[in-house]
Design a protein around this motif. Sequence first.
Motif, PDB file in Angstrom:
ATOM      1  N   LEU A 186       0.828  -1.193   0.000  1.00 53.68           N
ATOM      2  CA  LEU A 186       0.000   0.000   0.000  1.00 53.68           C
ATOM      3  C   LEU A 186       0.870   1.253   0.000  1.00 53.68           C
ATOM      4  O   LEU A 186       1.912   1.305   0.668  1.00 53.68           O
ATOM      5  CB  LEU A 186      -0.922   0.023   1.222  1.00 53.68           C
ATOM      6  N   THR A 187       0.431   2.269  -0.739  1.00 51.32           N
ATOM      7  CA  THR A 187       1.221   3.487  -0.878  1.00 51.32           C
ATOM      8  C   THR A 187       0.532   4.727  -0.325  1.00 51.32           C
ATOM      9  O   THR A 187       1.206   5.718  -0.045  1.00 51.32           O
ATOM     10  CB  THR A 187       1.561   3.733  -2.362  1.00 51.32           C
ATOM     11  N   ASN A 188      -0.807   4.710  -0.173  1.00 47.54           N
ATOM     12  CA  ASN A 188      -1.483   5.905   0.307  1.00 47.54           C
ATOM     13  C   ASN A 188      -2.937   5.583   0.621  1.00 47.54           C
ATOM     14  O   ASN A 188      -3.413   4.488   0.300  1.00 47.54           O
ATOM     15  CB  ASN A 188      -1.427   7.023  -0.745  1.00 47.54           C
ATOM     16  N   TRP A 189      -3.614   6.536   1.231  1.00 49.33           N
ATOM     17  CA  TRP A 189      -5.060   6.412   1.475  1.00 49.33           C
ATOM     18  C   TRP A 189      -5.658   7.806   1.541  1.00 49.33           C
ATOM     19  O   TRP A 189      -4.980   8.792   1.818  1.00 49.33           O
ATOM     20  CB  TRP A 189      -5.339   5.663   2.779  1.00 49.33           C
ATOM     21  N   ARG A 190      -6.946   7.875   1.231  1.00 48.40           N
ATOM     22  CA  ARG A 190      -7.688   9.114   1.385  1.00 48.40           C
ATOM     23  C   ARG A 190      -9.157   8.769   1.602  1.00 48.40           C
ATOM     24  O   ARG A 190      -9.607   7.690   1.210  1.00 48.40           O
ATOM     25  CB  ARG A 190      -7.535  10.026   0.172  1.00 48.40           C
ATOM     26  N   GLN A 191      -9.879   9.673   2.205  1.00 48.91           N
ATOM     27  CA  GLN A 191     -11.300   9.451   2.410  1.00 48.91           C
ATOM     28  C   GLN A 191     -12.064   9.844   1.168  1.00 48.91           C
ATOM     29  O   GLN A 191     -11.753  10.840   0.507  1.00 48.91           O
ATOM     30  CB  GLN A 191     -11.817  10.232   3.615  1.00 48.91           C
ATOM     31  N   GLY A 192     -13.065   9.025   0.811  1.00 50.36           N
ATOM     32  CA  GLY A 192     -13.948   9.355  -0.289  1.00 50.36           C
ATOM     33  C   GLY A 192     -15.207   9.986   0.244  1.00 50.36           C
ATOM     34  O   GLY A 192     -15.153  10.966   1.001  1.00 50.36           O
ATOM     35  N   ASP A 193     -16.358   9.451  -0.128  1.00 49.71           N
ATOM     36  CA  ASP A 193     -17.620   9.909   0.443  1.00 49.71           C
ATOM     37  C   ASP A 193     -17.741   9.373   1.869  1.00 49.71           C
ATOM     38  O   ASP A 193     -16.837   8.717   2.387  1.00 49.71           O
ATOM     39  CB  ASP A 193     -18.787   9.423  -0.419  1.00 49.71           C
ATOM     40  N   ALA A 194     -18.882   9.626   2.492  1.00 55.03           N
ATOM     41  CA  ALA A 194     -19.101   9.108   3.837  1.00 55.03           C
ATOM     42  C   ALA A 194     -18.971   7.597   3.859  1.00 55.03           C
ATOM     43  O   ALA A 194     -19.495   6.903   2.976  1.00 55.03           O
ATOM     44  CB  ALA A 194     -20.496   9.517   4.318  1.00 55.03           C
ATOM     45  N   ASP A 195     -18.225   7.096   4.834  1.00 52.29           N
ATOM     46  CA  ASP A 195     -18.023   5.655   5.014  1.00 52.29           C
ATOM     47  C   ASP A 195     -17.317   5.005   3.832  1.00 52.29           C
ATOM     48  O   ASP A 195     -17.465   3.797   3.598  1.00 52.29           O
ATOM     49  CB  ASP A 195     -19.356   4.926   5.265  1.00 52.29           C
ATOM     50  N   SER A 196     -16.547   5.759   3.069  1.00 54.80           N
ATOM     51  CA  SER A 196     -15.812   5.167   1.952  1.00 54.80           C
ATOM     52  C   SER A 196     -14.394   5.710   1.918  1.00 54.80           C
ATOM     53  O   SER A 196     -14.112   6.816   2.401  1.00 54.80           O
ATOM     54  CB  SER A 196     -16.521   5.427   0.619  1.00 54.80           C
ATOM     55  N   TRP A 197     -13.511   4.913   1.313  1.00 59.07           N
ATOM     56  CA  TRP A 197     -12.082   5.217   1.302  1.00 59.07           C
ATOM     57  C   TRP A 197     -11.494   4.773  -0.025  1.00 59.07           C
ATOM     58  O   TRP A 197     -12.015   3.868  -0.681  1.00 59.07           O
ATOM     59  CB  TRP A 197     -11.366   4.471   2.446  1.00 59.07           C
ATOM     60  N   VAL A 198     -10.394   5.409  -0.398  1.00 57.79           N
ATOM     61  CA  VAL A 198      -9.615   4.977  -1.556  1.00 57.79           C
ATOM     62  C   VAL A 198      -8.203   4.700  -1.066  1.00 57.79           C
ATOM     63  O   VAL A 198      -7.542   5.592  -0.512  1.00 57.79           O
ATOM     64  CB  VAL A 198      -9.590   6.037  -2.676  1.00 57.79           C
ATOM     65  N   VAL A 199      -7.777   3.462  -1.225  1.00 57.13           N
ATOM     66  CA  VAL A 199      -6.439   3.048  -0.812  1.00 57.13           C
ATOM     67  C   VAL A 199      -5.647   2.694  -2.073  1.00 57.13           C
ATOM     68  O   VAL A 199      -6.118   1.937  -2.923  1.00 57.13           O
ATOM     69  CB  VAL A 199      -6.498   1.838   0.136  1.00 57.13           C
ATOM     70  N   SER A 200      -4.461   3.261  -2.180  1.00 56.75           N
ATOM     71  CA  SER A 200      -3.607   3.007  -3.345  1.00 56.75           C
ATOM     72  C   SER A 200      -2.597   1.918  -3.023  1.00 56.75           C
ATOM     73  O   SER A 200      -2.115   1.799  -1.893  1.00 56.75           O
ATOM     74  CB  SER A 200      -2.861   4.284  -3.744  1.00 56.75           C
TER      75      SER A 200
ATOM     76  N   ASP B 163     -17.407   0.930   3.954  1.00 49.42           N
ATOM     77  CA  ASP B 163     -17.639   0.243   5.227  1.00 49.42           C
ATOM     78  C   ASP B 163     -19.116  -0.106   5.395  1.00 49.42           C
ATOM     79  O   ASP B 163     -19.993   0.700   5.072  1.00 49.42           O
ATOM     80  CB  ASP B 163     -17.210   1.141   6.398  1.00 49.42           C
ATOM     81  N   HIS B 164     -19.386  -1.298   5.913  1.00 50.16           N
ATOM     82  CA  HIS B 164     -20.742  -1.745   6.192  1.00 50.16           C
ATOM     83  C   HIS B 164     -20.761  -2.474   7.535  1.00 50.16           C
ATOM     84  O   HIS B 164     -19.739  -2.997   7.992  1.00 50.16           O
ATOM     85  CB  HIS B 164     -21.248  -2.707   5.111  1.00 50.16           C
ATOM     86  N   ASP B 165     -21.937  -2.528   8.146  1.00 52.66           N
ATOM     87  CA  ASP B 165     -22.167  -3.363   9.330  1.00 52.66           C
ATOM     88  C   ASP B 165     -21.112  -3.139  10.407  1.00 52.66           C
ATOM     89  O   ASP B 165     -20.580  -4.088  10.990  1.00 52.66           O
ATOM     90  CB  ASP B 165     -22.206  -4.854   8.944  1.00 52.66           C
ATOM     91  N   MET B 166     -20.818  -1.897  10.679  1.00 52.97           N
ATOM     92  CA  MET B 166     -19.828  -1.567  11.697  1.00 52.97           C
ATOM     93  C   MET B 166     -20.413  -1.825  13.086  1.00 52.97           C
ATOM     94  O   MET B 166     -21.474  -1.301  13.430  1.00 52.97           O
ATOM     95  CB  MET B 166     -19.411  -0.107  11.577  1.00 52.97           C
ATOM     96  N   VAL B 167     -19.738  -2.641  13.865  1.00 54.32           N
ATOM     97  CA  VAL B 167     -20.174  -2.968  15.222  1.00 54.32           C
ATOM     98  C   VAL B 167     -19.116  -2.448  16.193  1.00 54.32           C
ATOM     99  O   VAL B 167     -17.922  -2.695  16.008  1.00 54.32           O
ATOM    100  CB  VAL B 167     -20.379  -4.479  15.402  1.00 54.32           C
ATOM    101  N   HIS B 168     -19.558  -1.737  17.220  1.00 52.56           N
ATOM    102  CA  HIS B 168     -18.633  -1.204  18.218  1.00 52.56           C
ATOM    103  C   HIS B 168     -18.961  -1.770  19.595  1.00 52.56           C
ATOM    104  O   HIS B 168     -20.125  -2.062  19.899  1.00 52.56           O
ATOM    105  CB  HIS B 168     -18.734   0.325  18.274  1.00 52.56           C
ATOM    106  N   ARG B 169     -17.940  -1.947  20.398  1.00 55.66           N
ATOM    107  CA  ARG B 169     -18.098  -2.233  21.822  1.00 55.66           C
ATOM    108  C   ARG B 169     -17.541  -1.024  22.563  1.00 55.66           C
ATOM    109  O   ARG B 169     -16.331  -0.823  22.604  1.00 55.66           O
ATOM    110  CB  ARG B 169     -17.354  -3.514  22.213  1.00 55.66           C
TER     111      ARG B 169
END
Length: 325
Positions: free
Chosen positions: A49-63, A138-144
């Motif tokens: 992996l070389t980089n990352w940035r946020q796209g729309d809400a709950d989305s990402w672009v990873v290079s 991202d989908h179905d995010m579960v937190h404790r």
Amino acid sequence: MASATLTPYLRDERHDNGGEDANGIRPSALTTTVPREYVHRTAVSEVFLTNWRQGDADSWVVSAQWPRAHTFYGPVHGLHDPLLLIESMRQAGILLSHVAHGVPLDHPIIWQRVRYDLLPEALRTTDRPAEVELHITDHDMVHRGKRLASARQEFRIVRDGAELATAALDYSCHSPAVYRRLRGEYCDLDLANSRKLPVPEAVPPQLVARDHDRDVALSPTDRPDRWQLRVDTSHPVLFDHPVDHTPGMLMIEAARQAAQASAPGFTLPVAMECSFARYAELDAPSWVQARTTDRSDDGSRQLTVTVEQHAKPVVSAQITSVPMS
């Protein structure tokens, strides 16, 4: 397990292409790899992996960048290894758990399911490394409490601007304390590795489209459709760092090799779905079995590959393989 100490990451405020991560570090516009700690790797050479940035809400672009040659995930028959796709997904899921969702670096990330469907032509090698983008939602995010406990990620993967694959990854995150409770005495790295079995002989490498015994994941038995899993903890890629159980990437590689050994000629796994039921320990043999469930006139096959230990399922893989000339 990743170190708790971060490698400093390049910052360039003039070309900022993303927000700060949970540790206050920004992705850089300069071409480099992400910190190895962010993808739970020891060798920098194994970070794709070389980089990352946020796209729309709950989305990402990873290079990512796939090399023209690699000691293990090297091209075959002019095609990039499709398991580079899964390894890039693995690294992207871990990266985002840390930089996007605040999971501490010492929290293990455990797979439940991974799948992909790819277009073979997009794997063709050229005279340059492959530039890959993973568009992740991202989908179905579960937190404790405030901590991420589990997630499902959907991937659209592009290579040099061309559609390469769709994919998905389901994983869970565990604190060190929870992981110790789950693993019991096996959590002790020294103890787990002191009990590891000798590495059995390899099937002929050509049977599984490999060049060297060290890269073979299968050992022969008295049945042509059943093998013992070869667990070689000295392998520099599959065991990039000490672990207390058999890595998921080794079992995926074994499934791929079992599908290859079940068909004549070189075949490409154009679709794969792997479900993980339990840990495979280092102190007992694991058994790999392949069964062809369907054949087509064009030579493609549907296969089910299972990995078992103590007669209990560890991994189940559904694979579609096609012959490649």
